[in-house]
Design a protein around this motif. Structure first.
Motif, PDB file in Angstrom:
ATOM      1  N   THR A  11      14.718 -22.431  54.609  1.00 28.71           N
ATOM      2  CA  THR A  11      14.233 -23.541  55.425  1.00 28.71           C
ATOM      3  C   THR A  11      14.200 -24.822  54.591  1.00 28.71           C
ATOM      4  O   THR A  11      14.246 -24.774  53.356  1.00 28.71           O
ATOM      5  CB  THR A  11      12.809 -23.257  55.939  1.00 28.71           C
ATOM      6  OG1 THR A  11      11.925 -23.197  54.818  1.00 28.71           O
ATOM      7  CG2 THR A  11      12.747 -21.971  56.738  1.00 28.71           C
ATOM      8  N   THR A  12      14.075 -25.948  55.284  1.00 28.72           N
ATOM      9  CA  THR A  12      13.968 -27.228  54.574  1.00 28.72           C
ATOM     10  C   THR A  12      12.749 -27.233  53.661  1.00 28.72           C
ATOM     11  O   THR A  12      12.808 -27.751  52.550  1.00 28.72           O
ATOM     12  CB  THR A  12      13.884 -28.409  55.561  1.00 28.72           C
ATOM     13  OG1 THR A  12      12.808 -28.187  56.468  1.00 28.72           O
ATOM     14  CG2 THR A  12      15.180 -28.579  56.331  1.00 28.72           C
ATOM     15  N   GLU A  13      11.653 -26.614  54.116  1.00 26.82           N
ATOM     16  CA  GLU A  13      10.437 -26.561  53.305  1.00 26.82           C
ATOM     17  C   GLU A  13      10.670 -25.767  52.026  1.00 26.82           C
ATOM     18  O   GLU A  13      10.194 -26.141  50.957  1.00 26.82           O
ATOM     19  CB  GLU A  13       9.277 -25.939  54.102  1.00 26.82           C
ATOM     20  CG  GLU A  13       8.768 -26.800  55.245  1.00 26.82           C
ATOM     21  CD  GLU A  13       9.627 -26.692  56.513  1.00 26.82           C
ATOM     22  OE1 GLU A  13      10.506 -25.798  56.607  1.00 26.82           O
ATOM     23  OE2 GLU A  13       9.430 -27.531  57.416  1.00 26.82           O
TER      24      GLU A  13
ATOM     25  N   ARG B  39      20.114 -38.512  51.265  1.00 29.69           N
ATOM     26  CA  ARG B  39      20.337 -37.715  52.479  1.00 29.69           C
ATOM     27  C   ARG B  39      21.388 -38.406  53.321  1.00 29.69           C
ATOM     28  O   ARG B  39      21.360 -39.618  53.480  1.00 29.69           O
ATOM     29  CB  ARG B  39      19.059 -37.580  53.301  1.00 29.69           C
ATOM     30  CG  ARG B  39      18.003 -36.739  52.672  1.00 29.69           C
ATOM     31  CD  ARG B  39      16.792 -36.632  53.570  1.00 29.69           C
ATOM     32  NE  ARG B  39      15.694 -35.993  52.868  1.00 29.69           N
ATOM     33  CZ  ARG B  39      14.702 -35.384  53.457  1.00 29.69           C
ATOM     34  NH1 ARG B  39      14.640 -35.351  54.774  1.00 29.69           N
ATOM     35  NH2 ARG B  39      13.748 -34.829  52.765  1.00 29.69           N
TER      36      ARG B  39
ATOM     37  N   GLU C  61      22.892 -32.332  58.298  1.00 32.16           N
ATOM     38  CA  GLU C  61      22.252 -33.215  57.320  1.00 32.16           C
ATOM     39  C   GLU C  61      22.599 -32.682  55.937  1.00 32.16           C
ATOM     40  O   GLU C  61      22.486 -31.487  55.669  1.00 32.16           O
ATOM     41  CB  GLU C  61      20.736 -33.223  57.522  1.00 32.16           C
ATOM     42  CG  GLU C  61      20.044 -34.228  56.631  1.00 32.16           C
ATOM     43  CD  GLU C  61      18.551 -34.371  56.934  1.00 32.16           C
ATOM     44  OE1 GLU C  61      17.957 -35.294  56.389  1.00 32.16           O
ATOM     45  OE2 GLU C  61      18.002 -33.577  57.707  1.00 32.16           O
TER      46      GLU C  61
ATOM     47  N   TRP D 235      21.808 -32.887  51.937  1.00 33.20           N
ATOM     48  CA  TRP D 235      20.876 -33.308  50.896  1.00 33.20           C
ATOM     49  C   TRP D 235      21.625 -33.297  49.571  1.00 33.20           C
ATOM     50  O   TRP D 235      22.256 -32.300  49.223  1.00 33.20           O
ATOM     51  CB  TRP D 235      19.683 -32.372  50.825  1.00 33.20           C
ATOM     52  CG  TRP D 235      18.774 -32.425  52.018  1.00 33.20           C
ATOM     53  CD1 TRP D 235      19.009 -33.042  53.206  1.00 33.20           C
ATOM     54  CD2 TRP D 235      17.489 -31.830  52.125  1.00 33.20           C
ATOM     55  NE1 TRP D 235      17.941 -32.868  54.052  1.00 33.20           N
ATOM     56  CE2 TRP D 235      16.989 -32.122  53.410  1.00 33.20           C
ATOM     57  CE3 TRP D 235      16.707 -31.078  51.266  1.00 33.20           C
ATOM     58  CZ2 TRP D 235      15.750 -31.691  53.858  1.00 33.20           C
ATOM     59  CZ3 TRP D 235      15.461 -30.635  51.708  1.00 33.20           C
ATOM     60  CH2 TRP D 235      14.994 -30.951  52.984  1.00 33.20           C
TER      61      TRP D 235
ATOM     62  N   MET E  49      22.360 -28.856  55.666  1.00 35.89           N
ATOM     63  CA  MET E  49      21.286 -28.352  56.516  1.00 35.89           C
ATOM     64  C   MET E  49      21.712 -28.425  57.979  1.00 35.89           C
ATOM     65  O   MET E  49      22.204 -29.455  58.427  1.00 35.89           O
ATOM     66  CB  MET E  49      20.027 -29.201  56.339  1.00 35.89           C
ATOM     67  CG  MET E  49      19.475 -29.195  54.947  1.00 35.89           C
ATOM     68  SD  MET E  49      18.819 -27.593  54.560  1.00 35.89           S
ATOM     69  CE  MET E  49      17.456 -28.043  53.554  1.00 35.89           C
TER      70      MET E  49
ATOM     71  N   GLY F 241      17.487 -27.250  60.503  1.00 39.48           N
ATOM     72  CA  GLY F 241      16.349 -26.943  59.634  1.00 39.48           C
ATOM     73  C   GLY F 241      16.564 -25.818  58.639  1.00 39.48           C
ATOM     74  O   GLY F 241      15.632 -25.403  57.957  1.00 39.48           O
TER      75      GLY F 241
END
Length: 114
Positions: A18-20, A32, A39, A41, A81, A84
């Protein structure tokens, strides 16, 4: 060799994170980008070292002359990404040619793989 295999492992192990989870193990990205519905990163990865080379020549007509150059080893890590979750991990840029190709990339992803 160990760092290269760690970087290779991250390309597969990070897919689905996950992004977290990525923020936790890599921190915030330096950039970004949005490409269509993905997306990306962007992270820089390096051990901070550089290699210097000195060249000198002795010519009977021109005399002695020389020059030096320095190159920094680094890798750009792109985390794609989608909705998410990590869809893909890509490595770009000049990497340490004296060692295995993805060794510099491991510095950014090392906390994301066991």
């Amino acid at each position: 060799y160990e760092r290269s295999s760690q970087a290779a492992k991250a390309k597969h192990a990070m897919v689905g994170m996950t992004t977290e989870q990525v923020l936790f193990c890599m921190g915030p990205p330096k950039q970004r980008m949005i490409i269509n519905t993905t997306e990306v990163w962007v992270y820089g990865s390096t051990n901070g070292r550089s290699h210097s080379y000195k060249h000198s020549y002795k010519d009977p007509v021109a005399g002695a002359f020389g020059f030096g150059e320095s190159t920094r080893n680094f890798c750009t890590v792109n985390i794609a990404m989608k909705d998410g979750f990590v869809a893909a991990v890509h490595y770009n840029g000049p990497r340490d040619s004296l060692f295995a190709s993805d060794e510099q990339c491991a510095y950014a992803v090392e906390h994301c793989v066991e």
